[in-house]
Design a protein around this motif. Structure first.
Motif, short mmCIF file in Angstrom:
data_model
loop_
_atom_site.label_atom_id
_atom_site.label_comp_id
_atom_site.label_asym_id
_atom_site.label_seq_id
_atom_site.Cartn_x
_atom_site.Cartn_y
_atom_site.Cartn_z
N GLU A 180 -4.03 13.83 -11.90
CA GLU A 180 -4.76 12.22 -12.81
C GLU A 180 -5.48 11.27 -12.23
O GLU A 180 -4.73 10.52 -11.46
N LYS A 181 -6.44 10.71 -11.69
CA LYS A 181 -7.40 9.78 -11.25
C LYS A 181 -6.63 8.21 -11.59
O LYS A 181 -6.57 7.57 -10.11
N GLU A 182 -6.55 8.11 -12.44
CA GLU A 182 -6.12 6.80 -12.85
C GLU A 182 -4.40 6.53 -12.18
O GLU A 182 -3.96 5.35 -12.33
N GLY A 183 -4.02 7.85 -11.71
CA GLY A 183 -2.99 7.54 -11.20
C GLY A 183 -2.39 7.43 -9.60
O GLY A 183 -1.35 7.30 -9.55
N TYR A 184 -3.56 7.57 -8.96
CA TYR A 184 -3.56 7.58 -7.79
C TYR A 184 -2.85 6.07 -7.21
O TYR A 184 -2.25 6.66 -5.89
N LEU A 185 -3.40 5.10 -7.68
CA LEU A 185 -2.74 4.18 -6.49
C LEU A 185 -0.89 4.37 -6.97
O LEU A 185 -0.73 4.02 -6.22
N ASP A 186 -0.07 4.28 -7.89
CA ASP A 186 1.02 4.19 -7.61
C ASP A 186 0.98 5.60 -7.32
O ASP A 186 2.92 5.37 -6.25
N TYR A 187 0.94 6.67 -6.85
CA TYR A 187 1.44 7.82 -6.58
C TYR A 187 1.36 7.09 -4.83
O TYR A 187 2.21 7.44 -4.35
N ARG A 209 -18.46 9.46 -8.31
CA ARG A 209 -18.36 9.67 -9.53
C ARG A 209 -17.07 9.28 -10.24
O ARG A 209 -16.59 9.19 -11.35
N MET A 210 -16.00 9.98 -9.80
CA MET A 210 -14.41 10.57 -9.57
C MET A 210 -13.74 9.50 -9.01
O MET A 210 -12.53 9.47 -9.33
N ALA A 211 -13.98 8.80 -8.33
CA ALA A 211 -13.11 7.69 -7.52
C ALA A 211 -12.12 6.90 -8.08
O ALA A 211 -13.39 6.53 -8.79
N ARG A 212 -11.84 6.76 -8.07
CA ARG A 212 -10.61 4.97 -8.96
C ARG A 212 -11.15 4.17 -7.83
O ARG A 212 -10.70 3.67 -6.52
N ALA A 213 -11.33 2.75 -8.04
CA ALA A 213 -11.65 1.62 -7.80
C ALA A 213 -10.71 0.83 -6.92
O ALA A 213 -10.82 0.75 -5.20
N ASP A 214 -9.24 1.16 -7.97
CA ASP A 214 -8.40 0.55 -7.06
C ASP A 214 -7.55 1.40 -5.77
O ASP A 214 -7.51 0.50 -4.85
N PHE A 215 -7.49 2.80 -6.29
CA PHE A 215 -7.06 3.76 -4.68
C PHE A 215 -8.10 3.34 -3.94
O PHE A 215 -7.41 2.98 -2.54
N ALA A 216 -9.47 3.63 -4.29
CA ALA A 216 -10.17 3.35 -3.17
C ALA A 216 -10.19 1.97 -1.86
O ALA A 216 -10.27 2.10 -0.91
N GLU A 217 -9.74 1.21 -3.17
CA GLU A 217 -9.94 -0.87 -2.64
C GLU A 217 -8.93 -0.35 -1.98
O GLU A 217 -8.82 -1.25 -0.37
N ALA A 218 -7.64 0.45 -1.69
CA ALA A 218 -6.15 0.40 -1.36
C ALA A 218 -6.14 0.86 -0.04
O ALA A 218 -5.70 -0.17 1.11
N ILE A 219 -6.83 2.22 0.36
CA ILE A 219 -7.47 3.02 1.45
C ILE A 219 -7.90 2.61 2.02
O ILE A 219 -7.77 2.74 3.29
N ARG A 220 -9.15 1.33 1.66
CA ARG A 220 -9.95 1.10 2.87
C ARG A 220 -9.87 0.09 3.41
O ARG A 220 -9.43 -0.65 4.58
#
Length: 243
Positions: A180-187, A209-220
């Motif tokens: 689930e995309k909302e869990g990516y950052l915690d993972y 369309r599908m990427a979560r902003a918080d995770f994208a920002e974290a890896i960027r």
């Protein structure tokens, strides 16, 4: 061809586009040079892209068995939110070329991506630990691992990965996140400390369309990571944990 990581402004997030140097056989035809005109002169076919969309050619009987099993699973069970072949081939390539010994997957479904990863781990002697929330999907995946002949490579962990990952031990060579995309950052926050320097973190469905902003920002923005985006298949970010 590999280009520098390019940031694009999104409606509520920052997304990016990368043309990656990863498997050339997965790229489609490239646009012709000179504004769409084919270059004159040279051998026949000059200025045109080669047809790289060929299927994987098995090296041995074991690999053929796995590929035949993948075809059967897709035909009889449907995709079940699984990765397309382009992404599966990338997973196999990265597992094998990095010499991975321990790979962690978050989101097993019925096991398609795990089987692709296992193709690479057959050569490295590595193991895959895959986490699945749904009991029925976990059971189906186990059956598919037996059919493909990779059951000895894969360990299925049932339960909520936000909790079960706390029992994971490092070092980890590669992580694939496809839940689930909302869990990516915690993972990411749980597994990144366990990933060895030089290891990889991959995340699926990293499209605008599908990427979560918080995770994208974290890896960027993490200075410890070098991230590119592979835009074939379902779109996958590939992050190197710098040495």
């Amino acid at each position: 061809m590999r280009q520098r990581f390019v940031c694009l402004a999104g409606c509520a997030a920052v997304f990016w586009a990368i043309v990656s140097s990863l498997p050339a056989q997965e790229r489609g035809p490239q646009p012709p040079p000179e504004g769409g005109r084919r270059m004159r002169g040279g051998p026949p076919g000059a200025g045109q892209a080669a047809p790289f969309q060929a299927a994987t050619v098995p090296k041995d009987d074991a690999e053929k068995k796995i590929l035949d099993c993948l075809e059967e699973i897709n035909r009889t069970q449907g995709r079940m939110m699984n990765v397309p072949a382009a992404d599966g081939r990338l997973l196999r390539l990265l597992a094998e070329t990095t010499g991975a010994k321990t790979v962690v997957e978050i989101g097993t479904s019925n096991g398609i991506s795990a089987i692709w990863i296992s193709m690479g781990l057959r050569k490295t002697g590595g193991k895959l630990i895959t986490h699945e929330l749904d009991q029925g999907r976990a059971a189906l995946a186990r059956e598919n691992f037996v059919k493909a002949g990779v059951a000895d490579i894969v360990t299925v962990v049932e339960g909520n990965a936000h909790e079960t990952l706390s029992r994971l031990k490092g070092p980890v060579d590669m992580v694939f996140i496809d839940a689930e995309k909302e869990g990516y950052l915690d993972y990411l926050e749980q597994v990144l400390p366990l990933v060895r320097p030089g290891g990889l973190v991959l995340a699926h469905n990293m499209t605008a369309r599908m990427a979560r902003a918080d995770f994208a920002e974290a890896i960027r923005t993490d200075p410890n990571l070098e991230t590119i985006l592979y835009m074939q298949g379902g779109g996958m970010s590939v992050s190197l944990k710098k040495m």
